[in-house]
Design a protein around this motif. Structure first.
Motif, PDB file in Angstrom:
ATOM      1  N   GLY A   1       0.809  -1.205   0.000  1.00  0.00           N
ATOM      2  CA  GLY A   1       0.000   0.000   0.000  1.00  0.00           C
ATOM      3  C   GLY A   1       0.841   1.253   0.000  1.00  0.00           C
ATOM      4  O   GLY A   1       2.064   1.216   0.084  1.00  0.00           O
ATOM      5  N   PRO A   2       0.169   2.395  -0.088  1.00  0.00           N
ATOM      6  CA  PRO A   2       0.887   3.668  -0.135  1.00  0.00           C
ATOM      7  C   PRO A   2       1.478   4.008   1.223  1.00  0.00           C
ATOM      8  O   PRO A   2       1.015   3.526   2.256  1.00  0.00           O
ATOM      9  CB  PRO A   2      -0.202   4.662  -0.530  1.00  0.00           C
ATOM     10  CG  PRO A   2      -1.462   4.043  -0.039  1.00  0.00           C
ATOM     11  CD  PRO A   2      -1.266   2.553  -0.148  1.00  0.00           C
ATOM     12  N   PHE A   3       2.489   4.859   1.211  1.00  0.00           N
ATOM     13  CA  PHE A   3       3.149   5.269   2.446  1.00  0.00           C
ATOM     14  C   PHE A   3       2.308   6.280   3.215  1.00  0.00           C
ATOM     15  O   PHE A   3       2.300   6.296   4.422  1.00  0.00           O
ATOM     16  CB  PHE A   3       4.532   5.857   2.130  1.00  0.00           C
ATOM     17  CG  PHE A   3       5.255   6.370   3.335  1.00  0.00           C
ATOM     18  CD1 PHE A   3       5.675   5.509   4.326  1.00  0.00           C
ATOM     19  CD2 PHE A   3       5.493   7.714   3.492  1.00  0.00           C
ATOM     20  CE1 PHE A   3       6.326   5.983   5.451  1.00  0.00           C
ATOM     21  CE2 PHE A   3       6.155   8.203   4.598  1.00  0.00           C
ATOM     22  CZ  PHE A   3       6.567   7.327   5.575  1.00  0.00           C
ATOM     23  N   VAL A   4       1.600   7.133   2.519  1.00  0.00           N
ATOM     24  CA  VAL A   4       0.780   8.154   3.167  1.00  0.00           C
ATOM     25  C   VAL A   4      -0.650   8.064   2.642  1.00  0.00           C
ATOM     26  O   VAL A   4      -0.896   7.575   1.557  1.00  0.00           O
ATOM     27  CB  VAL A   4       1.319   9.584   2.902  1.00  0.00           C
ATOM     28  CG1 VAL A   4       2.665   9.780   3.526  1.00  0.00           C
ATOM     29  CG2 VAL A   4       1.371   9.889   1.428  1.00  0.00           C
ATOM     30  N   GLU A   5      -1.567   8.528   3.444  1.00  0.00           N
ATOM     31  CA  GLU A   5      -2.956   8.625   3.006  1.00  0.00           C
ATOM     32  C   GLU A   5      -3.120   9.915   2.226  1.00  0.00           C
ATOM     33  O   GLU A   5      -2.759  10.979   2.696  1.00  0.00           O
ATOM     34  CB  GLU A   5      -3.897   8.623   4.219  1.00  0.00           C
ATOM     35  CG  GLU A   5      -3.929   7.293   4.947  1.00  0.00           C
ATOM     36  CD  GLU A   5      -4.564   6.198   4.108  1.00  0.00           C
ATOM     37  OE1 GLU A   5      -5.532   6.472   3.378  1.00  0.00           O
ATOM     38  OE2 GLU A   5      -4.080   5.061   4.174  1.00  0.00           O
ATOM     39  N   LEU A   6      -3.653   9.827   1.041  1.00  0.00           N
ATOM     40  CA  LEU A   6      -3.830  10.987   0.193  1.00  0.00           C
ATOM     41  C   LEU A   6      -5.287  11.109  -0.223  1.00  0.00           C
ATOM     42  O   LEU A   6      -5.984  10.109  -0.345  1.00  0.00           O
ATOM     43  CB  LEU A   6      -2.974  10.856  -1.070  1.00  0.00           C
ATOM     44  CG  LEU A   6      -1.477  10.693  -0.884  1.00  0.00           C
ATOM     45  CD1 LEU A   6      -0.817  10.392  -2.211  1.00  0.00           C
ATOM     46  CD2 LEU A   6      -0.896  11.962  -0.299  1.00  0.00           C
ATOM     47  N   THR A   7      -5.728  12.338  -0.443  1.00  0.00           N
ATOM     48  CA  THR A   7      -7.065  12.501  -0.998  1.00  0.00           C
ATOM     49  C   THR A   7      -7.032  12.248  -2.495  1.00  0.00           C
ATOM     50  O   THR A   7      -8.035  11.885  -3.081  1.00  0.00           O
ATOM     51  CB  THR A   7      -7.616  13.919  -0.732  1.00  0.00           C
ATOM     52  OG1 THR A   7      -6.715  14.872  -1.279  1.00  0.00           O
ATOM     53  CG2 THR A   7      -7.776  14.146   0.753  1.00  0.00           C
ATOM     54  N   GLU A   8      -5.875  12.437  -3.127  1.00  0.00           N
ATOM     55  CA  GLU A   8      -5.687  12.127  -4.533  1.00  0.00           C
ATOM     56  C   GLU A   8      -4.552  11.125  -4.643  1.00  0.00           C
ATOM     57  O   GLU A   8      -3.701  11.035  -3.771  1.00  0.00           O
ATOM     58  CB  GLU A   8      -5.326  13.370  -5.335  1.00  0.00           C
ATOM     59  CG  GLU A   8      -6.427  14.375  -5.452  1.00  0.00           C
ATOM     60  CD  GLU A   8      -6.031  15.546  -6.324  1.00  0.00           C
ATOM     61  OE1 GLU A   8      -6.909  16.067  -6.987  1.00  0.00           O
ATOM     62  OE2 GLU A   8      -4.840  15.915  -6.333  1.00  0.00           O
ATOM     63  N   GLN A   9      -4.560  10.377  -5.733  1.00  0.00           N
ATOM     64  CA  GLN A   9      -3.472   9.446  -5.963  1.00  0.00           C
ATOM     65  C   GLN A   9      -3.096   9.454  -7.433  1.00  0.00           C
ATOM     66  O   GLN A   9      -3.888   9.839  -8.286  1.00  0.00           O
ATOM     67  CB  GLN A   9      -3.851   8.039  -5.509  1.00  0.00           C
ATOM     68  CG  GLN A   9      -5.054   7.455  -6.208  1.00  0.00           C
ATOM     69  CD  GLN A   9      -5.402   6.087  -5.679  1.00  0.00           C
ATOM     70  OE1 GLN A   9      -4.533   5.244  -5.539  1.00  0.00           O
ATOM     71  NE2 GLN A   9      -6.657   5.861  -5.380  1.00  0.00           N
ATOM     72  N   LEU A  10      -1.863   9.055  -7.703  1.00  0.00           N
ATOM     73  CA  LEU A  10      -1.390   8.985  -9.071  1.00  0.00           C
ATOM     74  C   LEU A  10      -2.146   7.884  -9.790  1.00  0.00           C
ATOM     75  O   LEU A  10      -2.206   6.744  -9.323  1.00  0.00           O
ATOM     76  CB  LEU A  10       0.120   8.709  -9.079  1.00  0.00           C
ATOM     77  CG  LEU A  10       0.808   8.777 -10.420  1.00  0.00           C
ATOM     78  CD1 LEU A  10       0.657  10.161 -11.030  1.00  0.00           C
ATOM     79  CD2 LEU A  10       2.273   8.428 -10.269  1.00  0.00           C
ATOM     80  N   GLY A  11      -2.748   8.228 -10.919  1.00  0.00           N
ATOM     81  CA  GLY A  11      -3.579   7.268 -11.628  1.00  0.00           C
ATOM     82  C   GLY A  11      -3.091   6.911 -13.012  1.00  0.00           C
ATOM     83  O   GLY A  11      -3.587   5.981 -13.626  1.00  0.00           O
ATOM     84  N   GLY A  12      -2.101   7.652 -13.525  1.00  0.00           N
ATOM     85  CA  GLY A  12      -1.593   7.351 -14.849  1.00  0.00           C
ATOM     86  C   GLY A  12      -0.619   8.415 -15.300  1.00  0.00           C
ATOM     87  O   GLY A  12      -0.343   9.370 -14.582  1.00  0.00           O
TER      88      GLY A  12
END
Length: 120
Positions: free
Chosen positions: A70-81
């Motif tokens: 999983g990701p290291f931090v919680e984000l409201t946005e994430q890299l999608g492409g």
């Protein structure tokens, strides 16, 4: 000039849309691709899986690798492409990126060479 356009999105937003909105997304991506093809060159692109399927590697204080799911931090946005493109200048890269869906946050980065490093 070579640029990478990073696409960030709010998780779940696309999944909760109807077919008409999804078609708007597809149309926007096709408009971006046509613009790049007319003014430069598409080198590569890909959609990425959601961040909950990511694997993160961090180095601890002793330099040992720590691998986590999983990701290291919680984000409201994430890299999608991303898109990897060649365009004459930043103005053209911005014009192309503006064609992508308005729900995205976009980051445009020039690709740079690293002196003394050559890919194997």
């Amino acid at each position: 000039m070579r640029y990478v356009v990073l696409i960030a999105y709010e998780p779940g937003h696309y999944d909760g849309t109807d077919e008409a909105v999804r078609q708007e997304y597809f149309d926007a991506h096709h408009a971006f691709e046509r613009y790049v093809d007319e003014h430069g060159k598409r080198l590569d692109s890909a959609a990425l899986s959601d961040a909950d399927l990511a694997t993160t590697i961090r180095r601890d204080a002793d330099g040992a690798d720590v691998v986590t799911d999983g990701p290291f931090v919680e984000l409201t946005e994430q890299l999608g492409g991303y898109y990897d493109v060649e365009l004459p200048d930043l103005d053209r890269a911005i014009a192309a990126a503006r064609l992508l869906p308005k729900a995205y946050t976009l980051e445009i980065r020039p690709v740079v060479g690293v002196e003394g490093y050559e890919s194997a």
